[in-house]
Design a protein around this motif. Structure first.
Motif, short mmCIF file in Angstrom:
data_model
loop_
_atom_site.label_atom_id
_atom_site.label_comp_id
_atom_site.label_asym_id
_atom_site.label_seq_id
_atom_site.Cartn_x
_atom_site.Cartn_y
_atom_site.Cartn_z
N ASP A 197 0.83 -1.20 0.00
CA ASP A 197 0.00 0.00 0.00
C ASP A 197 0.87 1.25 0.00
O ASP A 197 0.43 2.31 -0.44
CB ASP A 197 -0.90 0.00 1.24
N LEU A 198 2.09 1.11 0.52
CA LEU A 198 3.01 2.23 0.60
C LEU A 198 4.42 1.75 0.34
O LEU A 198 4.86 0.75 0.92
CB LEU A 198 2.94 2.88 1.99
N LEU A 199 5.12 2.45 -0.55
CA LEU A 199 6.54 2.23 -0.76
C LEU A 199 7.26 3.36 -0.06
O LEU A 199 7.11 4.52 -0.44
CB LEU A 199 6.88 2.21 -2.26
N LEU A 200 8.01 3.05 0.97
CA LEU A 200 8.72 4.05 1.76
C LEU A 200 10.18 4.03 1.35
O LEU A 200 10.86 3.00 1.47
CB LEU A 200 8.57 3.73 3.25
N ILE A 201 10.67 5.16 0.84
CA ILE A 201 12.04 5.27 0.35
C ILE A 201 12.79 6.20 1.31
O ILE A 201 12.44 7.37 1.43
CB ILE A 201 12.08 5.81 -1.08
N THR A 202 13.80 5.65 2.00
CA THR A 202 14.48 6.43 3.03
C THR A 202 16.00 6.40 2.81
O THR A 202 16.51 5.60 2.06
CB THR A 202 14.18 5.85 4.43
N GLY A 203 16.67 7.27 3.52
CA GLY A 203 18.13 7.32 3.49
C GLY A 203 18.64 8.04 2.25
O GLY A 203 17.98 8.93 1.72
#
Length: 90
Positions: free
Chosen positions: A33-39
Motif C-alpha cells: 500500500d506504501l513504498l517508503l524510500i528512506t536514506g
C-alpha cells in the motif's frame, strides 16, 4: 492488512538492474500500500538519479510513495531546487 515496503539507501545512480528487477518483483508479489524510500535516495543528488527513483515508483504502480532523504543527499543542501521539487512529489 496494510502492507508497507521500505527501501533504504538505494543510491540511485549506482543501482544494479538485477536489484531493481528483484524489487519490482517483490512489489508485484506483496502489492504494498506504501513504498517508503528512506536514506540516501541518490548517489550525487543529480536530477537524472531522482528521475530513476521516480521511474521505479511509477513501475510499482499500486503503491503510494513517501520519501525521506538522507542529509548528505538532500536537494536543499545540494542547492538544486528543481530536484527538491521532484523529491517533494514523492
Amino acid at each position: 492488512m496494510t502492507v508497507v515496503l521500505q527501501m533504504s539507501d538505494p543510491h540511485f545512480g549506482t543501482e544494479r538492474p538485477m536489484a531493481v528487477g528483484a524489487l519490482e518483483r517483490l512489489c508485484g508479489e506483496l502489492k504494498p500500500d506504501l513504498l517508503l524510500i528512506t536514506g540516501d535516495i541518490t548517489q550525487r543528488a543529480r536530477p537524472i538519479e531522482f528521475s530513476a527513483c521516480e521511474g521505479l515508483r511509477r513501475q510499482t504502480g499500486r503503491a503510494g510513495a513517501a520519501g525521506h532523504p538522507g542529509e548528505s543527499r538532500h536537494p536543499a543542501l545540494c542547492g538544486d531546487h528543481a530536484v527538491a521539487a521532484s523529491l517533494s512529489a514523492l
